[in-house]
Design a protein around this motif. Structure first.
Motif, short mmCIF file in Angstrom:
data_model
loop_
_atom_site.label_atom_id
_atom_site.label_comp_id
_atom_site.label_asym_id
_atom_site.label_seq_id
_atom_site.Cartn_x
_atom_site.Cartn_y
_atom_site.Cartn_z
N ASN A 120 0.83 -1.21 0.00
CA ASN A 120 0.00 0.00 0.00
C ASN A 120 0.87 1.26 0.00
N ARG A 121 1.65 1.41 -1.08
CA ARG A 121 2.51 2.58 -1.22
C ARG A 121 2.38 3.12 -2.64
N TYR A 122 2.66 4.40 -2.78
CA TYR A 122 2.74 4.99 -4.11
C TYR A 122 4.02 4.51 -4.80
N GLU A 123 3.95 4.27 -6.08
CA GLU A 123 5.11 3.79 -6.83
C GLU A 123 6.00 4.98 -7.20
N THR A 124 6.95 5.25 -6.34
CA THR A 124 7.84 6.40 -6.54
C THR A 124 9.19 6.00 -7.13
N GLU A 125 9.36 4.73 -7.47
CA GLU A 125 10.64 4.29 -8.02
C GLU A 125 10.74 4.48 -9.53
N LYS A 126 9.63 4.86 -10.19
CA LYS A 126 9.65 4.95 -11.65
C LYS A 126 10.10 6.31 -12.16
N HIS A 127 9.63 7.37 -11.51
CA HIS A 127 9.93 8.72 -11.99
C HIS A 127 10.39 9.59 -10.82
N ASN A 128 11.07 10.69 -11.13
CA ASN A 128 11.44 11.67 -10.12
C ASN A 128 10.21 12.40 -9.62
N GLY A 129 10.39 13.10 -8.50
CA GLY A 129 9.38 14.04 -8.05
C GLY A 129 9.67 15.42 -8.62
N CYS A 130 8.74 16.34 -8.41
CA CYS A 130 8.93 17.73 -8.83
C CYS A 130 8.51 18.64 -7.69
N ALA A 131 9.36 19.60 -7.36
CA ALA A 131 9.10 20.51 -6.25
C ALA A 131 9.00 21.96 -6.74
N LEU A 132 7.92 22.60 -6.37
CA LEU A 132 7.73 24.03 -6.62
C LEU A 132 7.95 24.77 -5.31
N ILE A 133 8.82 25.76 -5.32
CA ILE A 133 9.13 26.53 -4.12
C ILE A 133 8.84 28.00 -4.39
N ILE A 134 7.98 28.59 -3.57
CA ILE A 134 7.66 30.02 -3.67
C ILE A 134 7.94 30.67 -2.32
N ASN A 135 8.70 31.76 -2.34
CA ASN A 135 8.97 32.50 -1.10
C ASN A 135 8.78 33.99 -1.34
N ASN A 136 7.91 34.58 -0.56
CA ASN A 136 7.74 36.03 -0.56
C ASN A 136 8.33 36.56 0.74
N SER A 137 9.41 37.33 0.62
CA SER A 137 10.11 37.82 1.82
C SER A 137 9.87 39.31 2.07
N PHE A 138 9.25 40.00 1.11
CA PHE A 138 8.93 41.43 1.24
C PHE A 138 10.18 42.23 1.66
N PRO A 139 11.26 42.14 0.90
CA PRO A 139 12.55 42.69 1.34
C PRO A 139 12.59 44.20 1.47
N THR A 140 11.71 44.92 0.76
CA THR A 140 11.77 46.38 0.79
C THR A 140 10.78 47.01 1.77
N ASP A 141 10.01 46.19 2.45
CA ASP A 141 9.01 46.69 3.39
C ASP A 141 9.47 46.38 4.81
N LYS A 142 9.80 47.40 5.58
CA LYS A 142 10.36 47.17 6.91
C LYS A 142 9.36 46.52 7.86
N ASP A 143 8.06 46.72 7.61
CA ASP A 143 7.04 46.13 8.47
C ASP A 143 6.72 44.69 8.09
N LEU A 144 6.83 44.36 6.81
CA LEU A 144 6.48 43.04 6.34
C LEU A 144 7.68 42.12 6.10
N LYS A 145 8.87 42.67 6.11
CA LYS A 145 10.07 41.89 5.76
C LYS A 145 10.17 40.63 6.61
N ARG A 146 10.31 39.50 5.92
CA ARG A 146 10.38 38.19 6.59
C ARG A 146 11.85 37.77 6.74
#
Length: 324
Positions: free
Chosen positions: A49-75
């Motif tokens: 009872n497992r997903y067959e992950t041995e056949k293909h690679n995975g794919c990862a989407l990474i999104i980061n909003n750091s708000f670098p120019t806003d002193k109040d929102l900057k992460r």
């Protein structure tokens, strides 16, 4: 099959052992993950009872909003989270969507990126979506912020990757890692010794009439796991020097245990690490102590949690060489 990491490895602890002394939340402990051994691979491939992950690679989407120019929102510290996530998923053999993380995206840009991700051009064994930003509640709905300060609802993601709108990803496990506040309340924790047990009434679900259909169908939503950095209504915690507690804990746990445990099992370890982590916090314009004249500080914590509609176990097989 890849070779085992040269970094010193600790034997994975069982869930029955005390892991309170291990702080997975503050800093990432290693640069390389533990790759799967022949013995571990044999055990995993023997699980039905497992997903067959041995056949293909995975794919990862990474999104980061750091708000670098806003002193109040900057992460501050979020750049550490980006590095940790990119390193982890690359070492796990994933393609990085767009070849690199997305940064400072507006709400509509994120919607388009997610739409593109929901219709991949090649086959993948699993999909990972990492979203790191500010977030909160609009009404009763959890949402996260674009670089333009407009909001995207988590419900929109769920719909975009549903079996209706993402037919190419049907039966493919989709892991969503969500690092943002889910409200404005600070979790000050509970004194365990003084905790009061409360019993809530459990209502029986309403039974609706069911019509049997001849053809096979599947639910609108399946094979998704949403891993949140905090509970609905509460704030998430990020260290300005080391990054977010949740992302750090997830990186540490996945680096160490992905060779022998499923994603769902590893997220239990992440939850355990978060449960035993706390820190001191003070508001920027918080209450002043009448005696010291200093801003009052208090203990704070945050509890990660998951919404899981996986139908099988997802093993990531670190170091396993799949056919291109």
């Amino acid at each position: 099959m890849g070779r085992n990491s040269k970094s010193k490895k600790a034997e994975p602890k069982s869930f029955t052992q005390d892991t309170k002394s291990i702080d997975y939340c503050t800093t990432v402990h290693r640069d390389e993950l533990d790759t799967i051994t022949e013995e571990d691979l044999h055990k995993v491939l023997g699980i039905t009872n497992r997903y067959e992950t041995e056949k293909h690679n995975g794919c990862a989407l990474i999104i980061n909003n750091s708000f670098p120019t806003d002193k109040d929102l900057k992460r501050q510290g979020s750049e550490k989270d980006v590095t940790h996530m990119e390193t982890l998923w690359k070492q796990l053999g994933c393609d990085i969507f767009n070849n690199e993380p997305y940064k400072e995206q507006t709400a509509n840009q994120m919607r388009q990126i997610l739409k593109d991700m929901s219709n991949p051009k090649k086959e993948y064994s699993y999909i990972v979506i990492v979203i790191m930003s500010h977030g909160g509640l609009v009404g009763d709905k959890v949402c996260f912020m674009g670089d333009d300060e407009n909001m995207v609802y988590v419900d929109e993601i769920e719909k975009a990757f549903s079996n209706v709108y993402a037919p190419r990803l049907r039966n493919i496990p989709k892991l969503f890692i969500l690092q943002f506040c889910c409200g404005g309340e600070k979790d000050r924790g509970v004194n365990f010794d003084n905790a009061i047990k409360r019993i809530s009434k459990i209502q029986s679900p309403t039974q609706n009439d069911c019509v049997h259909l001849d053809g096979p169908i599947i639910p609108t939503y399946s094979d998704m796991l949403f891993a949140y950095s905090t509970h609905k209504g509460y704030g998430a915690i990020r260290d300005k020097d080391y990054g977010s507690w949740f992302i750090t804990a997830l990186t540490n746990v996945f680096m160490e245990f992905s060779r022998c445990e499923s994603v769902s099992e590893m997220l239990l370890r992440v939850n355990d690490a978060m449960k035993h982590k706390s820190g001191r916090y003070k508001e920027k314009d918080g209450e002043m102590d009448e005696i010291t004249g200093k801003v009052v500080s208090y203990n704070i914590c945050a509890m990660s949690y998951s919404r899981n509609c996986f139908t099988k176990k997802l093993f990531l097989l670190p170091g396993y060489h799949r056919k291109k």
